[in-house]
Design a protein around this motif. Structure first.
Motif, short mmCIF file in Angstrom:
data_model
loop_
_atom_site.label_atom_id
_atom_site.label_comp_id
_atom_site.label_asym_id
_atom_site.label_seq_id
_atom_site.Cartn_x
_atom_site.Cartn_y
_atom_site.Cartn_z
N PHE A 256 16.33 5.24 44.29
CA PHE A 256 16.56 6.68 44.47
C PHE A 256 15.98 7.38 43.26
N GLU A 257 15.55 8.62 43.43
CA GLU A 257 14.94 9.35 42.32
C GLU A 257 15.19 10.84 42.49
N PRO A 258 16.17 11.37 41.76
CA PRO A 258 16.51 12.79 41.92
C PRO A 258 15.29 13.71 41.81
N CYS A 259 14.48 13.53 40.77
CA CYS A 259 13.21 14.24 40.72
C CYS A 259 12.13 13.25 40.33
N GLY A 260 12.22 12.74 39.10
CA GLY A 260 11.18 11.86 38.58
C GLY A 260 10.11 12.71 37.95
N LEU A 261 9.75 12.36 36.73
CA LEU A 261 8.74 13.15 36.04
C LEU A 261 7.43 12.39 35.90
N ILE B 287 22.99 18.59 38.87
CA ILE B 287 23.13 17.13 39.00
C ILE B 287 21.74 16.51 38.86
N HIS B 288 21.54 15.78 37.78
CA HIS B 288 20.26 15.10 37.57
C HIS B 288 20.32 13.68 38.09
N ASN B 289 21.54 13.18 38.22
CA ASN B 289 21.69 11.80 38.66
C ASN B 289 23.13 11.59 39.11
N LEU C 236 13.13 21.90 42.09
CA LEU C 236 12.30 20.85 41.51
C LEU C 236 12.04 21.10 40.02
N ASN C 237 12.07 20.03 39.23
CA ASN C 237 11.72 20.17 37.80
C ASN C 237 10.25 20.54 37.66
N GLY C 238 9.93 21.13 36.54
CA GLY C 238 8.53 21.41 36.22
C GLY C 238 8.02 20.39 35.21
N GLU D 172 18.37 -0.40 37.59
CA GLU D 172 18.34 -0.69 39.02
C GLU D 172 17.67 0.45 39.81
N GLN D 173 18.06 1.69 39.42
CA GLN D 173 17.54 2.89 40.08
C GLN D 173 16.02 2.88 40.23
N LYS D 174 15.35 2.32 39.23
CA LYS D 174 13.88 2.41 39.18
C LYS D 174 13.17 1.37 40.04
#
Ligand code: ADP
Ligand code: GLC
Length: 482
Positions: free
Chosen positions: A382-387, A169-171, A252-254, A309-311
């Motif tokens: 909200f931010e699932p990971c954010g790069l 789930i990324h979002n 966590l993403n890399g 909106e998320q951002k």
């Protein structure tokens, strides 16, 4: 042990991208391959992906769509750049021969997204049969391919009885919520239309079904794995996720440091690294020149992201008046919600000496902003990971973030006593909290150069490697494999 992994995703950075999902679609399969697994990626062949550069696989792929009948897709093949990871493209003009990936140019979701992605999910499974790929792990991403774990346990259970499934789930905001008639397109039997599996408010929810059926669920940070189990972060699925949290993991993403590294970045005015930051000064001047901002030494604050909106774009808009009174400059790059595109363009027109923006998509500008800014604003609700905040660390651009999801996991708040930290955090989703934190960062930036230097160095030395993340996924695969 080497596993056969089918990695299904709706975007991959080098071919078609709307956000961070595409970065993961490119980097994670490569990292898994490096660990010795046999990975195949599958994505739709969108209009923007030129067929001429792809290899055509002869013969049509027949995809059963229940009451809609049998559809015949084309299949193309290529490799992920600089790798030997095969990527297959499902070609079906009627569904994917359009400009946007999920939405039309005026920003509305396509009315047939249900059919498009049920079709794509089935095509992924049919493809394995066609090319004789004996799958150990079916790895699906977000609602667009969340039907795969469902189909694997139902319509396709005989063909994939040796496979296990993982759903990332990324979002959670987008769930694939569609009319219940789609049960007959999925062809999974109405007994699955119940509140524990597919049903939600007398419609179907594909992500909900995927969560039920997947052998493991992952999400892209540890904090987000917690947040999606709460009422505030669960988008209506918190209870459902809590019921399945025995198989939920946060990984966590890399970062793909071959792409995001100021030492080698080919898009930026001058390369630099932690031992010699002089190039960063040139990058700032270059950015000011591109955006017609005065070449002042005021702190330059960057923003790159979807205007969604998320951002936290509403918070920025609400705080704009106060932000413009700070002794700082701003550069914003993004596209998305029309009101926001209009609002930020208007601010740029009125305050050209302080605020500049580019409404659109530009990978080159994204790199230039990471390198040329002093501070980077990411006030996500909200931010699932954010790069971008992790890219910012590598570029010595201090992130100002709201402490949510992956933003909280990756950024350490500045501590004025020890002078340590990698960025500036706030908690409350309010214009005041955002403004006060930007003001705090600007004050430190202007008055405590020593602290700023220390923070930059600390951030630039950090590494969020895909190799580590891939090893975490590997553990999950090992746990669920048959
Ligand atoms: P999300 O996936 O929610 O959009 P992430 O922070 O995970 O957020 O990833 C966003 C990715 O998309 C980053 O690689 C970022 O540079 C890129 N990006 C977003 N908007 C733009 C834009 N307008 N132009 C160029 N790149 C963009
Ligand atoms: C989603 C999330 C983002 C995450 C990205 C990649 O788009 O919004 O936080 O980094 O997926 O996993």
């Amino acid at each position: 042990m080497s596993l056969n992994i089918l990695f299904t995703i709706s975007e991959v950075a080098s071919f078609a991208k709307t956000g961070g999902l595409a970065d993961v679609g490119e980097a994670l399969p490569k990292a898994l391959k490096k660990l010795g697994h046999n990975v195949i990626v599958v994505m739709p062949r969108y209009y923007e992906i030129n067929k001429d550069n792809l290899e055509h696989i002869p013969g049509a792929l027949s995809v059963p769509m229940g009451k809609m009948g049998e559809f015949f897709a084309g299949v193309y093949k290529s490799f992920l750049p600089n790798s030997d990871v095969e990527i297959y493209f499902i070609d079906y003009e009627i569904f994917f021969g359009r400009k946007g990936l999920y939405t039309s140019e005026d920003g509305y979701s396509y009315g047939d997204n249900d059919k498009r992605f049920i079709f794509f999910s089935k095509a992924c499974l049919e493809l394995c049969k066609k090319i004789g790929f004996k799958v150990d792990i079916l790895h699906a991403n977000d609602w667009q391919t969340a039907a795969i774990p469902i189909l694997k346990n139902t319509r396709y259970k005989d063909s994939f009885k040796d496979a296990s499934s993982v759903l990332t789930i990324h979002n959670l905001q987008h769930q694939g919520y569609f009319p219940k008639d789609d049960m007959d397109v999925l062809e999974i039997g109405w007994e699955h239309f119940n509140p524990y599996e597919m049903e939600a408010f007398d419609a179907i929810n594909i992500l909900k079904g995927g969560i039920f059926h997947a052998d493991a669920i992952t999400t892209v940070s540890k904090k987000y794995a917690q947040e999606i189990q709460t009422k505030e972060g669960g988008f209506g699925l918190d209870e459902h996720i809590r019921a399945h949290n025995y198989k939920l993991y946060g990984i966590l993403n890399g970062v793909d440091y071959t792409q995001w590294n100021p030492k080698r970045d080919r898009y930026i005015a001058k390369n630099y690294d932690v031992d010699d930051m002089s190039g960063k000064v040139e990058c700032k001047k270059d950015l000011q020149e591109i955006f017609n901002l005065p070449k002042s030494s005021k702190p330059l604050i960057g923003f790159v992201g979807r205007l969604a909106e998320q951002k936290g774009i509403e918070l920025i808009a609400q705080a704009m008046n106060d932000l413009l009174h700070l002794d700082a400059q701003y550069v914003l790059l993004g596209r998305g919600e029309k009101w926001a595109e209009g609002f930020f363009s208007d601010v740029a027109r009125r305050f050209p000496d302080r605020f500049a923006c580019y409404i659109g998509y530009s990978n080159e500008l994204a790199h230039k902003i990471e390198a040329g800014s002093d501070l980077f604003l990411m006030p996500s609700l909200f931010e699932p990971c954010g790069l971008n905040q992790i890219y910012s660390l590598r570029y010595g651009t201090l992130p100002i973030v709201r402490a949510t999801g992956g933003l909280d996991d990756t950024i350490e708040n500045f501590n004025p006593f020890t002078k340590r930290g990698t960025g500036f955090k706030f908690w409350e989703a309010s214009r005041n909290a955002l403004f006060n934190t930007v003001k705090w960062a600007v004050d430190i930036w202007k008055n405590d150069k020593e602290a700023i230097k220390k923070m930059q160095q600390e951030g630039m030395r950090k590494r969020f490697s895909w190799e580590n993340s891939a090893k975490e996924y590997e553990k999950v695969y090992e746990r669920v494999k048959k």
